[in-house]
Design an enzyme around this catalytic site. Structure first.
Site, PDB file in Angstrom:
ATOM      1  N   HIS A  17       0.839  -1.208   0.000  1.00 17.12           N
ATOM      2  CA  HIS A  17       0.000   0.000   0.000  1.00 17.12           C
ATOM      3  C   HIS A  17       0.873   1.257   0.000  1.00 17.12           C
ATOM      4  CE1 HIS A  17      -3.335  -2.472   2.175  1.00 17.12           C
ATOM      5  NE2 HIS A  17      -3.761  -2.233   0.950  1.00 17.12           N
ATOM      6  N   LYS A  41     -15.840  -8.161   4.017  1.00 25.27           N
ATOM      7  CA  LYS A  41     -14.782  -8.339   5.019  1.00 25.27           C
ATOM      8  C   LYS A  41     -15.248  -7.849   6.382  1.00 25.27           C
ATOM      9  CE  LYS A  41     -11.000  -7.613   1.700  1.00 25.27           C
ATOM     10  NZ  LYS A  41      -9.935  -6.663   1.259  1.00 25.27           N
ATOM     11  N   ARG A  90      -2.227  -6.530  -8.511  1.00 27.32           N
ATOM     12  CA  ARG A  90      -1.124  -7.459  -8.282  1.00 27.32           C
ATOM     13  C   ARG A  90      -1.154  -8.637  -9.237  1.00 27.32           C
ATOM     14  NH1 ARG A  90      -2.851  -8.221  -2.188  1.00 27.32           N
ATOM     15  NH2 ARG A  90      -4.728  -8.353  -3.463  1.00 27.32           N
ATOM     16  N   SER A 128      -3.129  -7.592   2.971  1.00 26.32           N
ATOM     17  CA  SER A 128      -3.512  -7.422   4.381  1.00 26.32           C
ATOM     18  C   SER A 128      -3.959  -8.762   4.960  1.00 26.32           C
ATOM     19  CB  SER A 128      -4.641  -6.397   4.502  1.00 26.32           C
ATOM     20  OG  SER A 128      -4.214  -5.137   4.061  1.00 26.32           O
TER      21      SER A 128
END
Ligand code: PNS
Length: 161
Positions: A17, A41, A90, A128
């Site tokens: 990040h 989440k 990614r 994360s």
């Protein structure tokens, strides 16, 4: 003035990040890093803990502002007068999810454009979720989170054991 928003869960902020925030802050005049709610989440860290960690990790960036917003990303972008959303990619799996989100957001707010930043290879494996899992089992996350917030992450999981 070119103002952009870098939204996410940041649960917690990672080295990946920070790399993206530094790069986006070099392109836009003002970059708002904003914690938004991802309905898929449940937060491990409270919003206040996450805000603190982002502020610490981004304290060297003068044109970065950190906040949280309870609502839609496009409403947040408009409230902050941001015409751009920056998201990191990614992998191909990220792309499929992000393309869908960008198109949905575009349908809601056609004037807000999404820009994608390719993750630097050295951060491509970091998420994360991986930080949470490794830390929860007592593993070392020093290479995954900014040095400045490492102790906070360790303390959070030490208190749970
Ligand atoms: O770090 P994340 O979890 O990938 O970030 C996703 C996030 C929080 C940016 C996304 O879930 C979001 O935009 N939430 C706010 C609600 C919203 O606008 N949902 C519609 C997106 S299509």
């Amino acid at each position: 003035m070119r103002t952009a928003i870098y939204p996410g869960s940041f649960d917690p902020i990672t080295r990946g990040h920070v790399d993206q925030i530094e790069r986006a802050a070099g392109v836009f005049d003002t970059l708002h890093v904003v914690i938004l709610h991802n309905v898929n989440k449940t937060g491990a860290f409270s919003v206040e803990e996450r805000l603190d960690m982002i502020r610490i990790a981004c304290s060297h960036l003068a044109n970065v502002q950190v906040s949280a917003y309870d609502g839609l990303l496009v409403d947040c972008a408009q409230a902050l007068q941001a015409s751009a959303v920056v998201r990191g990619l990614r992998s191909v799996a990220d792309f499929e999810y992000e393309l869908h989100m960008a198109q949905l957001n575009r349908s809601l707010a056609p004037k807000v454009d999404t820009f994608f930043l390719m993750t630097a290879p050295e951060y491509a494996h970091i998420s994360s979720g991986a930080v949470r899992e490794i830390a929860a089992f007592g593993g070392d996350v020093a290479a995954l989170v900014p040095q400045s917030v490492l102790q906070r992450v360790r303390t959070h999981y030490a208190q749970k054991q």
